[in-house]
Motif scaffolding. Structure first.
Motif, mmCIF file in Angstrom:
data_model
loop_
_atom_site.group_PDB
_atom_site.id
_atom_site.type_symbol
_atom_site.label_atom_id
_atom_site.label_comp_id
_atom_site.label_asym_id
_atom_site.label_seq_id
_atom_site.Cartn_x
_atom_site.Cartn_y
_atom_site.Cartn_z
ATOM 1 N N TYR A 107 -6.089 6.662 4.951
ATOM 2 C CA TYR A 107 -5.711 5.368 4.400
ATOM 3 C C TYR A 107 -4.415 5.811 3.770
ATOM 4 O O TYR A 107 -4.901 6.887 3.168
ATOM 5 N N VAL A 166 -1.688 5.168 0.260
ATOM 6 C CA VAL A 166 -1.917 3.837 -0.431
ATOM 7 C C VAL A 166 -0.634 4.207 -2.061
ATOM 8 O O VAL A 166 -0.489 5.336 -2.408
ATOM 9 N N CYS A 220 -3.294 9.723 -1.941
ATOM 10 C CA CYS A 220 -2.274 8.005 -2.988
ATOM 11 C C CYS A 220 -0.786 8.920 -3.731
ATOM 12 O O CYS A 220 -0.806 9.830 -3.383
ATOM 13 N N PHE A 232 -7.690 0.932 -3.126
ATOM 14 C CA PHE A 232 -7.975 1.719 -2.632
ATOM 15 C C PHE A 232 -9.904 1.187 -2.110
ATOM 16 O O PHE A 232 -10.431 1.696 -1.489
ATOM 17 N N LEU A 273 -7.647 7.996 -8.504
ATOM 18 C CA LEU A 273 -6.139 7.880 -7.578
ATOM 19 C C LEU A 273 -4.371 6.672 -7.776
ATOM 20 O O LEU A 273 -3.835 7.872 -7.423
ATOM 21 N N GLU A 274 -5.432 6.583 -8.682
ATOM 22 C CA GLU A 274 -3.952 4.777 -8.565
ATOM 23 C C GLU A 274 -2.864 5.654 -8.986
ATOM 24 O O GLU A 274 -1.970 5.428 -8.864
ATOM 25 N N ILE A 289 -9.005 8.910 1.827
ATOM 26 C CA ILE A 289 -7.708 7.844 1.685
ATOM 27 C C ILE A 289 -6.698 8.744 0.444
ATOM 28 O O ILE A 289 -7.084 9.298 -0.591
ATOM 29 N N GLY A 291 -11.017 4.895 -6.660
ATOM 30 C CA GLY A 291 -9.491 3.978 -6.923
ATOM 31 C C GLY A 291 -8.614 4.384 -7.869
ATOM 32 O O GLY A 291 -7.689 4.286 -8.176
#
Length: 455
Positions: free
Chosen positions: A47, A49, A24, A189, A217-218, A22, A214
């Motif tokens: 994914y 995001v 970002c 996430f 990464l955010e 995943i 999350g």
């Protein structure tokens, strides 16, 4: 098609994966588009995001929607989707984003229009229900002050922070793109991890670890050295081509963070530690809609160049309430700027500041005068003081009306010919101020829904 997410429990128990990747691609509304494109092209993601929503961002989006019911989504939505849609469709990447802001359904419809134009078939799930403005009484207490929110000013928005309970039903629809309004940043996430690994929404230890992932990464480029960089002290290579991060996550919640090879930036123990503590008031009790996460037992290990392994976060039962971001009209700010350069620049700028203060003192209770280039941030000198050769005077004040706020810029501009000598480059601004407060409401007052839109 409409789902009331309170009535259903959607977990992916048939095709559980052992690992997912995943990434970002955006950490705020104004972030660059290119890093997300690079992730989608070369990151081999499951994914992607795009985290594009902040407290003030959602209030401003609500303001735009009030003025035009067809607006209120992220201003860069079209540009991002046009760049990414053919790539994510080709590479079978699911996109999760909060670019819906104040208008997720219209945003979903716009995405489908773009898809038709690009000849891409796409299914979009729009999540709503975070707008709780009609449910507030005004008597709710502001978290920061303890006073009723109605005392702040005219309220214009109230958005609850949704969590994975709202996202899991959308994931279960097999939508290619999930677009939301106000969802807690880590939840964007956490939800795909819970869904893909078949975790229970009550597996709080694992969800605490997912929240760590999350949280790291955010903010996108912050993890890969963007906010970390300080030349000569904390050097980061090739910032002009900063790469955004991704994580390989195992079914036990262990994660390895990295970035696309050849992109700029640096991902090391120091950059990760800075982001780990970012906006976390109490690492032992980091409150989200999904869990009360505990970061005090986190372990970080550098396992390769730009590769950090992270594990050890925990968690306990989620809070009984949800945080609500409340926007209100906070008046107007008027600003004026003018530059002074050459010998005696600071003294001339200070004389100009005294003139402005004398003329406006009675009209503004909140007036700020800064000498940019001479201790304008810290308001004091650290180390050896050197007289600046150029100064920019900035005057700002709050007012209840736009006309009153405009007086500041007018007075600064008048310094051109009314002295002191040598002023130039005057500019003036008036801006409406949207204030933000926080409060909490019971979970039972929030009703998320999923709406499906097909291109």
């Amino acid at each position: 098609m409409l789902f009331d997410t309170r009535r259903y429990s959607f977990l992916n128990t048939q095709y559980m994966k052992s690992k997912i990747r995943i990434g970002c691609g955006a950490g705020f509304s104004g972030d660059r588009v290119e890093p997300a494109v690079v992730l989608a092209q070369k990151g081999e993601l499951d994914y992607l995001v795009l985290e594009c929503l902040a407290e003030r961002t959602i209030a401003l989006a609500q303001k735009r929607k009030m003025q035009d019911a067809s607006k209120g989504y992220d201003p860069l939505l079209e540009r991002r989707i046009e760049s990414l849609l053919p790539i994510i469709a080709s590479n079978k990447i699911r996109l999760i984003t909060n670019m819906g802001a104040a208008n997720p359904i219209v945003a979903a419809q716009l995405i489908c229009q773009i898809a038709q134009r690009l000849h891409v078939v796409v299914r979009v799930a729009a999540i709503t229900g975070d707008d709780v403005f009609s449910q507030l009484t005004g008597e709710e207490l502001v978290y920061e002050t303890g006073r009723p929110i109605k005392e702040s000013g005219r309220l214009i928005s109230a958005n609850a922070y949704l969590g994975i309970d709202a996202l899991l039903p959308a994931l279960a629809t097999d939508a290619d793109i999930i677009i939301t309004g106000r969802v807690a940043d880590p939840s964007l996430f956490v939800a795909p991890l819970v869904y893909e690994f078949g975790w229970s929404s009550h597996a709080y230890e694992k969800i605490g670890q997912a929240t760590l992932i999350g949280h790291l990464l955010e903010c996108a480029g912050q993890l890969t050295g963007g906010y970390f960089a300080d030349p000569g002290k904390k050097d980061v290579p090739d910032l002009a081509n900063l790469g955004h991060p991704f994580a390989d996550v195992s079914a036990d919640g262990t994660a390895v963070f990295s970035k696309v090879e050849g992109t700029g930036g640096s991902l090391n123990l120091a950059t990760v530690k800075e982001q780990l503590l970012y906006e976390v008031m109490d690492p032992s009790q980091y409150l989200t809609p999904d869990v009360i996460a505990d970061f005090t037992g986190v372990y970080l290990q550098q396992i390769g160049t730009n590769q950090i392994k992270a594990w050890g976060a925990g968690g306990q039962d989620k809070p009984s309430t949800l945080k609500v971001s409340v926007g209100y009209e906070a008046g107007f700010v008027g600003e004026g700027e003018i530059s002074y350069a050459g010998s005696n620049a600071l003294e001339r700028a200070q004389l100009a500041g005294k003139i402005i203060e004398q003329r406006l003192r009675g009209s503004f209770s909140d007036l700020r005068i800064d000498y940019i280039g001479s201790t304008s941030v810290h308001r004091k000198t650290f180390g050896v003081y050197t007289a600046p050769y150029e100064i920019r005077l900035r005057v700002a004040g709050k007012a209840t009306t736009a006309d009153q706020a405009a007086l500041i810029g007018q007075e600064v501009e008048a310094l051109y010919t009314n002295g002191p000598a040598g002023g130039g480059g005057a500019r003036k601004y008036v801006q409406e101020v949207i204030g933000i407060n926080s409060t909490f409401i019971s979970r039972e007052m929030v009703s998320p829904f999923v709406t499906l839109v097909n291109s």
